[in-house]
Design a protein around this motif. Structure first.
Motif, PDB file in Angstrom:
ATOM      1  N   ILE A   1       0.354  -1.033  -0.262  1.00 59.80           N
ATOM      2  CA  ILE A   1      -0.039  -0.370  -0.002  1.00 59.80           C
ATOM      3  C   ILE A   1       0.864   1.499   0.321  1.00 59.80           C
ATOM      4  O   ILE A   1       0.408   2.242  -0.915  1.00 59.80           O
ATOM      5  N   PHE A   2       1.760   0.836   0.181  1.00 64.26           N
ATOM      6  CA  PHE A   2       2.872   2.445   1.137  1.00 64.26           C
ATOM      7  C   PHE A   2       3.408   2.789  -0.316  1.00 64.26           C
ATOM      8  O   PHE A   2       3.871   4.109  -0.926  1.00 64.26           O
ATOM      9  N   THR A   3       4.211   1.905  -1.101  1.00 70.04           N
ATOM     10  CA  THR A   3       4.757   1.594  -2.017  1.00 70.04           C
ATOM     11  C   THR A   3       3.818   2.638  -3.678  1.00 70.04           C
ATOM     12  O   THR A   3       4.065   3.316  -4.117  1.00 70.04           O
ATOM     13  N   PHE A   4       2.917   1.894  -3.705  1.00 72.60           N
ATOM     14  CA  PHE A   4       1.393   2.640  -4.909  1.00 72.60           C
ATOM     15  C   PHE A   4       1.250   3.905  -4.081  1.00 72.60           C
ATOM     16  O   PHE A   4       1.012   4.485  -4.764  1.00 72.60           O
TER      17      PHE A   4
ATOM     18  N   ALA B   1       1.530   6.832  -6.757  1.00 70.84           N
ATOM     19  CA  ALA B   1       0.177   7.483  -6.818  1.00 70.84           C
ATOM     20  C   ALA B   1       0.627   9.135  -6.843  1.00 70.84           C
ATOM     21  O   ALA B   1       0.558  10.232  -7.271  1.00 70.84           O
ATOM     22  N   ALA B   2       1.373   9.553  -5.961  1.00 69.39           N
ATOM     23  CA  ALA B   2       2.268  10.892  -5.241  1.00 69.39           C
ATOM     24  C   ALA B   2       2.616  10.770  -6.788  1.00 69.39           C
ATOM     25  O   ALA B   2       2.437  12.197  -6.810  1.00 69.39           O
TER      26      ALA B   2
ATOM     27  N   ARG C   1       3.331  14.890 -11.230  1.00 68.20           N
ATOM     28  CA  ARG C   1       4.116  15.406 -12.524  1.00 68.20           C
ATOM     29  C   ARG C   1       3.488  15.188 -13.433  1.00 68.20           C
ATOM     30  O   ARG C   1       3.150  16.353 -14.324  1.00 68.20           O
ATOM     31  N   LYS C   2       1.563  14.545 -13.089  1.00 63.66           N
ATOM     32  CA  LYS C   2       0.848  15.301 -14.054  1.00 63.66           C
ATOM     33  C   LYS C   2       0.386  17.278 -13.798  1.00 63.66           C
ATOM     34  O   LYS C   2      -0.016  17.732 -14.444  1.00 63.66           O
ATOM     35  N   ILE C   3       0.376  17.448 -12.408  1.00 59.76           N
ATOM     36  CA  ILE C   3       0.895  18.937 -12.382  1.00 59.76           C
ATOM     37  C   ILE C   3       1.587  19.272 -13.203  1.00 59.76           C
ATOM     38  O   ILE C   3       1.610  20.246 -13.145  1.00 59.76           O
TER      39      ILE C   3
END
Lengths: 158, 123
Positions: free
Chosen positions: B20-23, B27-28, B33-35
């Motif tokens: 979960i931490f890795t994902f 995601a972060a 990068r999207k921003i």
């Protein structure tokens, strides 16, 4: 005593594969971004160089007789008519300090060099700073000077 | 029937936590990068507008008295002395040809060479 398992080979392999994909992705993303920024900076330099060369060879400046009173000059121009260089304006430019010209042309973070040569590449006049930076844009335009066709070379660099 | 007790092993909780931490990290990273891409694209668009206007202003100045050019701005812009400002971006003019400072709304603008000075206004 019961034994427990703390290492799973499948998970370790999966983690290694994941890192093998993720780390190059981050690296190439950063590389692409840096190249994009460099490309944009270069485009900005090209636009600026075109504007400046256009201004110098097509415009008489402001005021049109700025060569008589350099302190009141608002815009530089070397032309007596479209793409015909005025000897008086050229002399006045030569006599003006580089920093004053930089301010008048509003080159910002860039430096520049102006070079006039005949078609045989023999220099007629040089003004400005030689290239000592990392990137440059060189614009060459054909103009007339004292009735002869010459090359007006404008280099913008940083 | 005899009830059997189960055990959620600490190892599996630990493993799920790592996954979960890795994902979450992934995601972060992707969101950031999207921003960045969106800001970059917007900045490029704004710079394009800025360069277009500086080219037209210099062109109007070079072409002399009476030249009028009409163009369209996609963002509000401020023209001060030798610079044009759109949001946080600015680009410099190659000559001090603006008669005064201008605040321009997005939309159609005209660039006019009057008395060897440039006047920019919304139309």
């Amino acid at each position: 005593m019961s034994k427990a398992q703390i290492g799973i080979l499948d998970l370790i392999i999966a983690a290694v594969l994941f890192m093998a994909v993720a780390i190059p992705s981050v690296y190439f993303w950063n590389l692409t971004r840096d190249r994009l920024i460099t490309g944009m900076d270069y485009s900005e330099m090209q636009v600026k160089a075109f504007q400046l060369s256009d201004l110098l060879i097509k415009s008489e400046g402001k005021p049109t007789k700025w060569e008589n009173t350099i302190n009141e000059t608002l815009a530089l121009g070397l032309a007596e008519s479209d793409r015909a260089i005025s000897p008086q304006k050229l002399s006045a430019l030569n006599a003006t300090s580089y920093n004053t010209t930089r301010k008048l042309l509003n080159v910002g973070i860039y430096s520049f060099k102006i070079r006039l040569t005949n078609p045989g590449n023999e220099p007629i006049m040089e003004y400005g700073k030689n290239f000592t930076g990392q990137s440059s844009v060189v614009i060459e335009r054909y103009v007339t000077y004292e009735g002869e066709k010459i090359i007006f070379e404008f280099t913008l660099w940083k | 029937m005899r009830n059997k007790n189960g055990q959620a092993a600490i190892e599996i909780i630990f493993t799920i936590g790592i996954i979960i931490f890795t994902f979450l990290l992934l995601a972060a990273f992707t969101f950031e990068r999207k921003i960045e891409v969106q800001n970059f694209a917007k900045g490029a668009e704004v710079k394009k507008d800025c360069f277009k206007l500086t080219n037209l202003i210099v062109g109007a100045f070079i072409n002399g008295e009476g030249t009028t050019i009409t163009t369209k701005l996609s963002e509000n812009m401020t023209a001060e002395q030798n610079s044009l400002y759109i949001d946080e971006n600015f680009c410099g003019l190659s000559a001090n040809v603006l008669k005064q400072n201008f605040n321009l709304a997005k939309g159609k603008v005209s660039i006019e060479n009057k008395n060897n000075s440039i006047i920019i206004q919304n139309v």
